[in-house]
Design a protein around this motif. Structure first.
Motif, PDB file in Angstrom:
ATOM      1  N   THR A  52      -5.517   0.824  -0.789  1.00  0.00           N
ATOM      2  CA  THR A  52      -5.510   0.811   0.675  1.00  0.00           C
ATOM      3  C   THR A  52      -5.580  -0.635   1.138  1.00  0.00           C
ATOM      4  O   THR A  52      -5.932  -1.543   0.362  1.00  0.00           O
ATOM      5  N   ALA A  53      -5.244  -0.851   2.394  1.00  0.00           N
ATOM      6  CA  ALA A  53      -5.331  -2.199   2.957  1.00  0.00           C
ATOM      7  C   ALA A  53      -6.761  -2.713   2.874  1.00  0.00           C
ATOM      8  O   ALA A  53      -7.018  -3.864   2.492  1.00  0.00           O
ATOM      9  N   ASP A  54      -7.723  -1.853   3.206  1.00  0.00           N
ATOM     10  CA  ASP A  54      -9.133  -2.246   3.127  1.00  0.00           C
ATOM     11  C   ASP A  54      -9.542  -2.558   1.694  1.00  0.00           C
ATOM     12  O   ASP A  54     -10.311  -3.493   1.442  1.00  0.00           O
ATOM     13  N   GLY A  55      -8.995  -1.771   0.746  1.00  0.00           N
ATOM     14  CA  GLY A  55      -9.316  -2.008  -0.648  1.00  0.00           C
ATOM     15  C   GLY A  55      -8.864  -3.383  -1.110  1.00  0.00           C
ATOM     16  O   GLY A  55      -9.600  -4.093  -1.809  1.00  0.00           O
ATOM     17  N   VAL A  56      -7.650  -3.774  -0.725  1.00  0.00           N
ATOM     18  CA  VAL A  56      -7.136  -5.091  -1.103  1.00  0.00           C
ATOM     19  C   VAL A  56      -7.962  -6.194  -0.449  1.00  0.00           C
ATOM     20  O   VAL A  56      -8.354  -7.174  -1.095  1.00  0.00           O
ATOM     21  N   LEU A  57      -8.228  -6.051   0.840  1.00  0.00           N
ATOM     22  CA  LEU A  57      -8.988  -7.078   1.562  1.00  0.00           C
ATOM     23  C   LEU A  57     -10.402  -7.204   1.006  1.00  0.00           C
ATOM     24  O   LEU A  57     -10.934  -8.318   0.868  1.00  0.00           O
ATOM     25  N   ASN A  58     -11.007  -6.073   0.670  1.00  0.00           N
ATOM     26  CA  ASN A  58     -12.351  -6.119   0.086  1.00  0.00           C
ATOM     27  C   ASN A  58     -12.337  -6.821  -1.265  1.00  0.00           C
ATOM     28  O   ASN A  58     -13.258  -7.580  -1.602  1.00  0.00           O
ATOM     29  N   ALA A  59     -11.287  -6.555  -2.066  1.00  0.00           N
ATOM     30  CA  ALA A  59     -11.177  -7.205  -3.378  1.00  0.00           C
ATOM     31  C   ALA A  59     -11.066  -8.715  -3.220  1.00  0.00           C
ATOM     32  O   ALA A  59     -11.682  -9.482  -3.964  1.00  0.00           O
ATOM     33  N   LEU A  60     -10.290  -9.159  -2.229  1.00  0.00           N
ATOM     34  CA  LEU A  60     -10.155 -10.591  -1.976  1.00  0.00           C
ATOM     35  C   LEU A  60     -11.482 -11.180  -1.492  1.00  0.00           C
ATOM     36  O   LEU A  60     -11.871 -12.276  -1.881  1.00  0.00           O
ATOM     37  N   ALA A  61     -12.164 -10.439  -0.612  1.00  0.00           N
ATOM     38  CA  ALA A  61     -13.444 -10.933  -0.086  1.00  0.00           C
ATOM     39  C   ALA A  61     -14.482 -11.055  -1.186  1.00  0.00           C
ATOM     40  O   ALA A  61     -15.215 -12.045  -1.262  1.00  0.00           O
TER      41      ALA A  61
ATOM     42  N   LEU B 171      -6.414  -2.150  -8.346  1.00  0.00           N
ATOM     43  CA  LEU B 171      -6.668  -0.955  -7.561  1.00  0.00           C
ATOM     44  C   LEU B 171      -5.683   0.130  -7.956  1.00  0.00           C
ATOM     45  O   LEU B 171      -4.507  -0.148  -8.194  1.00  0.00           O
ATOM     46  N   ARG B 172      -6.158   1.370  -8.015  1.00  0.00           N
ATOM     47  CA  ARG B 172      -5.279   2.479  -8.353  1.00  0.00           C
ATOM     48  C   ARG B 172      -5.688   3.718  -7.574  1.00  0.00           C
ATOM     49  O   ARG B 172      -6.830   3.828  -7.098  1.00  0.00           O
ATOM     50  N   GLY B 173      -4.756   4.645  -7.429  1.00  0.00           N
ATOM     51  CA  GLY B 173      -5.049   5.912  -6.757  1.00  0.00           C
ATOM     52  C   GLY B 173      -5.517   5.707  -5.334  1.00  0.00           C
ATOM     53  O   GLY B 173      -4.931   4.983  -4.546  1.00  0.00           O
TER      54      GLY B 173
ATOM     55  N   VAL C 226       0.825  -1.207   0.000  1.00  0.00           N
ATOM     56  CA  VAL C 226       0.000   0.000   0.000  1.00  0.00           C
ATOM     57  C   VAL C 226       0.858   1.256   0.000  1.00  0.00           C
ATOM     58  O   VAL C 226       0.579   2.231  -0.700  1.00  0.00           O
ATOM     59  N   ALA C 227       1.972   1.225   0.772  1.00  0.00           N
ATOM     60  CA  ALA C 227       2.836   2.397   0.871  1.00  0.00           C
ATOM     61  C   ALA C 227       3.657   2.624  -0.388  1.00  0.00           C
ATOM     62  O   ALA C 227       3.907   3.769  -0.774  1.00  0.00           O
ATOM     63  N   GLY C 228       4.082   1.549  -1.040  1.00  0.00           N
ATOM     64  CA  GLY C 228       5.050   1.702  -2.115  1.00  0.00           C
ATOM     65  C   GLY C 228       4.546   1.568  -3.530  1.00  0.00           C
ATOM     66  O   GLY C 228       5.278   1.869  -4.471  1.00  0.00           O
ATOM     67  N   ALA C 229       3.286   1.116  -3.722  1.00  0.00           N
ATOM     68  CA  ALA C 229       2.807   0.842  -5.078  1.00  0.00           C
ATOM     69  C   ALA C 229       1.877   1.932  -5.592  1.00  0.00           C
ATOM     70  O   ALA C 229       1.086   2.501  -4.846  1.00  0.00           O
ATOM     71  N   ASP C 230       1.968   2.228  -6.894  1.00  0.00           N
ATOM     72  CA  ASP C 230       1.029   3.129  -7.562  1.00  0.00           C
ATOM     73  C   ASP C 230      -0.279   2.407  -7.872  1.00  0.00           C
ATOM     74  O   ASP C 230      -1.359   2.985  -7.766  1.00  0.00           O
ATOM     75  N   ARG C 231      -0.149   1.159  -8.282  1.00  0.00           N
ATOM     76  CA  ARG C 231      -1.316   0.316  -8.537  1.00  0.00           C
ATOM     77  C   ARG C 231      -1.071  -1.042  -7.903  1.00  0.00           C
ATOM     78  O   ARG C 231       0.081  -1.463  -7.738  1.00  0.00           O
ATOM     79  N   VAL C 232      -2.153  -1.728  -7.576  1.00  0.00           N
ATOM     80  CA  VAL C 232      -2.046  -3.076  -7.011  1.00  0.00           C
ATOM     81  C   VAL C 232      -2.957  -4.009  -7.795  1.00  0.00           C
ATOM     82  O   VAL C 232      -4.155  -3.736  -7.960  1.00  0.00           O
TER      83      VAL C 232
END
Length: 518
Positions: free
Chosen positions: A502-511, A496-498, A478-484
């Motif tokens: 976020t950590a929540d964004g990644v976890l939500n995508a996995l969920a 995910l971009r911009g 989350v700290a170092g990437a422009d996109r995930v």
């Protein structure tokens, strides 16, 4: 004298008093004091190069100290080899698995102390039964008959821990034991440590993961520049204070740096430019089911996902180490042909692998030789390698990456883990790549070295390099990437971009991916 309200401390079981050690004129340890008491789980922390690994090797007979004294159970000792320390009751589990890959799990557990039958032959049946019992007690679901090399790195690490426990040691030293473990295995390890604690077995626990230290350790010793700078209980010592001790800075300064690190997103990437890397529909039977990754010049793209999601397999496939069954890859607009490591390097795409010991450094070669290894064709004319050109390249990258070594001719195996990681980075940066693939670039390195590597990644992106980064630490992505790009079961499930990164964004995508597949 202790009062009735202040119980006497447990007796010291392993001590270093004024211990010193130097290599080629470089002082790795300077009058280090360390005391491990009975039943303690004692954290040993410090930046890479602080002397942690050297102290462990002095305590366990790998190195002989140049000064000071080692005491075990109150008596001076001088272990001349690791086996002597093990026989005395000190077992060590190193960060890099140090077992025999071609042997079975059971044979590794009992290596050197195999049970014997009536006629002196190895009792393989008993060895397998006792191995199965031990593994079951530790919650390690593996058949003791399986060859060690057929297991994942995390399971191999757990086998190494089981071997140390099986020796009935009074002291167990764990050097970054969770660096290759998934969360379930980390909990298993913690259960093992707690059982050791209950039996008054003492544990020296080396880890760069703060959460682990505060979860499992009751005491801590901090090393900096080869010296002991703090020793005491974990309770009452904040994480910020611990980091400040490791870095040799004031708490306010660390707080200020911590809030500004990676506070601005990278500005080097430009979506209007043609991508420096485009991978579409990467497939590999039972491994990858369809991965899409696009990287712009100057952009850091993170690969997120749970263990087994295909993160490492994706970067190894991009680097030509994993033959694909399907998919397309282009670098700087040109299709990547050949499907080999050599083809990827020629195209300008290189990989810094996760396991630096097995797949990265050449331990018996010098720092200079390790750095120039991949760049030798560029540094040669008519088949003759110019030593002057080598030295120039090495000097540039040792300064640029702040590699700590006595000289370029020092063996790379003598460097700390963080400096070995920098040597690997230097090797691949020396070939002037367009795309840098990083698999767990900060694995097994401490806070200070991690910050340096993260800062370097940011600098490389700002200079226009395209970077793909795999990390099991969500905060790092989350700290170092422009996109995930979020992966699950070998396929891309979200990007995910911009503000979405976020950590929540990644976890939500996995969920969400789980819900769709259920």
């Amino acid at each position: 004298m202790p009062t009735e309200h202040t119980p006497a401390p447990a007796p010291a079981v392993l001590e270093a008093a004024g211990v010193g050690k130097h290599f080629a004129g470089v002082h790795a340890l300077r009058e280090v004091d360390f005391t491990l008491r009975a039943g303690q789980v004692h954290a040993l922390v410090g930046e890479n190069g602080a002397g942690k690994s050297t102290l462990i090797k002095v305590l366990t007979g790998v190195y002989r100290p140049d000064g000071g004294e080692i005491r075990f159970r109150g008596e001076p000792v001088g272990f001349d080899r690791p086996a002597a320390a093990q026989e005395a009751g000190i077992s060590t589990v190193y960060q890099e698995v140090n077992l025999v890959p071609s042997m079975s799990v059971a044979h590794n557990l009992f290596l050197g102390r195999e049970p014997r039958g009536r006629f002196g032959t190895v009792d393989f049946g008993r060895m397998r039964r006792e191995s199965a019992t031990l593994l079951a007690e530790l919650g390690i679901p593996v058949d003791p008959r399986r060859e060690l090399s057929s297991l994942g790195l995390g399971v191999q690490q757990m086998v190494a821990i089981a071997r140390a426990v099986q020796t009935e040691a009074r002291v167990v030293i764990m050097d970054e034991p969770t660096s290759s473990l998934e969360p379930r295995e980390v909990e298993t390890l913690f259960d093992v440590v707690r059982r050791l604690h209950e039996r008054e077995v003492s544990v020296v626990y080396v880890s760069h993961r703060m959460e682990e230290l505060y979860t499992i350790c009751d005491s801590v010793t901090v090393l900096r520049d080869g010296r002991t700078v703090h020793s005491g209980p974990m309770a009452g010592l904040s994480r910020l204070e611990l980091v400040a001790l490791m870095l040799g800075r004031e708490v306010a300064e660390v707080r200020r740096e911590g809030t500004t690190a990676f506070s601005d997103s990278h500005t080097g990437a430009d979506d209007a430019k043609p991508p420096v890397l485009r991978a579409k529909g990467l497939r590999k039977r039972a491994v990858l089911t369809g991965v899409d990754v696009t990287v712009q010049p100057g952009e850091v793209v993170g690969l997120a996902g749970l263990l087994g999601s295909g993160r490492t397999e994706t970067v190894t496939a991009l680097a030509g180490l994993l033959p694909l069954d399907g998919g397309e890859i282009s670098v700087a607009g040109k299709p990547l042909k050949g499907g080999s490591t050599a083809a990827a390097i020629r195209a300008g795409m290189v990989l810094v692998p996760e396991d630096r010991k097995a797949e990265g450094i050449i331990p018996h070669l010098s720092v200079r030789e390790n750095i120039v290894l991949a760049a030798l064709p560029r540094l040669s004319r008519a088949g003759i390698t110019s030593r002057a050109r080598q030295d120039k390249v090495v000097d540039i990258f040792m300064k640029r990456l702040r590699i700590k070594a006595s000289s370029p001719e020092q063996r790379v195996s003598e460097l700390s883990g963080g400096n070995q990681q920098k040597v690997m980075l230097a090797r691949w940066l020396a070939v002037e790549p367009k795309v840098l693939l990083l698999d767990e670039p900060t694995r097994g390195i401490d806070v200070g070295a991690k910050a340096e590597v993260q800062s370097l990644i940011e600098e490389l992106a700002e200079q226009g390099l395209g970077i793909v980064m795999v990390s099991s630490e969500l905060d790092e992505l989350v700290a170092g990437a422009d996109r995930v790009v979020v992966l699950r079961e070998g396929g891309s499930v979200a990007e995910l971009r911009g503000d979405e990164v976020t950590a929540d964004g990644v976890l939500n995508a996995l969920a969400e991916a789980r819900e769709e597949s259920s």
